[in-house]
Write an enzyme that holds these catalytic residues in place. Structure first.
Site, PDB file in Angstrom:
ATOM      1  N   GLY A 196       0.788  -1.226   0.000  1.00 22.98           N
ATOM      2  CA  GLY A 196       0.000   0.000   0.000  1.00 22.98           C
ATOM      3  C   GLY A 196       0.823   1.281   0.000  1.00 22.98           C
ATOM      4  N   HIS A 238      -1.076   1.643 -11.996  1.00 23.02           N
ATOM      5  CA  HIS A 238      -0.813   2.811 -11.149  1.00 23.02           C
ATOM      6  C   HIS A 238      -1.395   4.082 -11.770  1.00 23.02           C
ATOM      7  CE1 HIS A 238       1.946   1.557  -7.829  1.00 23.02           C
ATOM      8  NE2 HIS A 238       2.026   0.486  -8.585  1.00 23.02           N
TER       9      HIS A 238
END
Lengths: 170, 170, 170
Positions: free
Chosen positions: A15, A51
């Site tokens: 994360g 991403h």
């Protein structure tokens, strides 16, 4: 705007990027994303795409594999994703020499962060899986570890992410 | 009885199972042990035996490699040991596809934890040893990391174990 | 002087040795350095040299690969660097038998720490990189993890280092 250096470190898929982007958006509506990856194959291109999709179109992207200090980010909030790729690029460009690479990285880091901006560095914890079977990986692990320590020592805040949970450790 | 979800994560031999069993016995005299491992060889059978010997005869054991939601644990306290084995079984049953496997795991998790019970999930931190040399391991590391984040986000409590010491991180 | 046992654990290049030496110098002007490494090749000799250069000449060095309890450190402050090397030496001397090695290590540890001294053990977190591909490494990971738990359970203080930052976890 005051200068601020933040380090977000943790294992793979813990994360780190999500936290970094959240911290950036708390500081700015139009953050800068500094991508250090050398996109060498399709597997990696897919990771990059995932991403990018998560980030919105209010982000500006800079691709810079080695010489981060070429970019003056005064007044900006930037996520540098990630230190591990940057270290990799410097390491291989300099004959896999740990000492030389560490010296270059430290100088580049100091130069890059000399302007008043918010710098959020994303890095990886890679040294908790036992000693690697080959010398090259061991050298890289040394370099990454020492450079993480350098960044952490200069950072105003350091976060360790575990299973998506941020632990503020500095 | 209120529903409660606990995640215990950490490295190998860091005391995850011991902590989970302790937490379970604080909640119930007759806890349930959900064993997710596919016992494929003697080395693994030996590990199972060591764990079983530590637990007493007041435990009920359920062996379930994939479809945890087949078991309704309403009113019970259960240790699910471990998530990593469960992820492994789902991953290989679904053609090593990360996206498909993650989707299945999330749905199974939601279904399994929909009843009022105390669920103590044991998982592994596997992403802090550097990038694996083969693509299959990298995919598995992604899957495990993302699913750990999912469980942690739904958990009421998260513990990280280090050298047998539990750190409550949520 | 009261007896005190400290464990410093963390990944490779996370700042364990630096922290241990700092803690030692807070306790004593003339600390003892117990080197457990079997110096087998040039790469390792280089690592030893780097560590020695960082320490000053006020340190006394003892080289002891296996039988730490031969040395009575009453009244002293000692850094034992590192547990992982000590475990390695005992493991290979005893036919790579985990149970036998763990038993020997625990007894040696108890005997060694029976005198009034400050003992600062440096160890490694090695189990957060996924399951190793070979059985020998898996056995070693078990042994190291269990022995870390043993030391931590007997320690007055335990520190985890991350990117050079010490986290006091006990």
């Amino acid at each position: 705007m005051n200068k601020k250096i933040i380090l977000v470190t943790g294992g793979q898929r813990s994360g780190k990027s999500e936290l970094s982007e959240k911290l950036a958006l708390e500081n700015s509506d139009t953050p800068v994303y500094v991508a250090t990856a050398h996109v060498a194959d399709d597997e990696f291109r897919e990771r990059v795409r995932i991403h990018q999709n998560r980030r919105g179109c209010n982000w500006t992207t800079i691709e810079e594999e080695i010489e981060l200090s070429r970019h003056n980010l005064s007044g900006k909030t930037a996520v540098i994703d990630c230190v591990t790729m940057w270290v990799t690029n410097v390491f291989f460009k300099n004959g896999e020499d740990v000492k030389v690479s560490l010296d270059i990285l430290k100088k580049e880091f100091d130069r890059f962060t000399s302007n008043k901006a918010v710098y959020i560095f994303v890095s990886n914890e890679i040294g908790s899986g036992g000693v690697a079977p080959n010398a090259l990986t061991r050298k890289f692990t040394d370099l990454q570890g020492w450079f993480n320590q350098y960044i952490a020592s200069r950072a105003d805040e350091v976060y360790l992410t575990v299973s998506g949970i941020p632990l503020k450790i500095k």
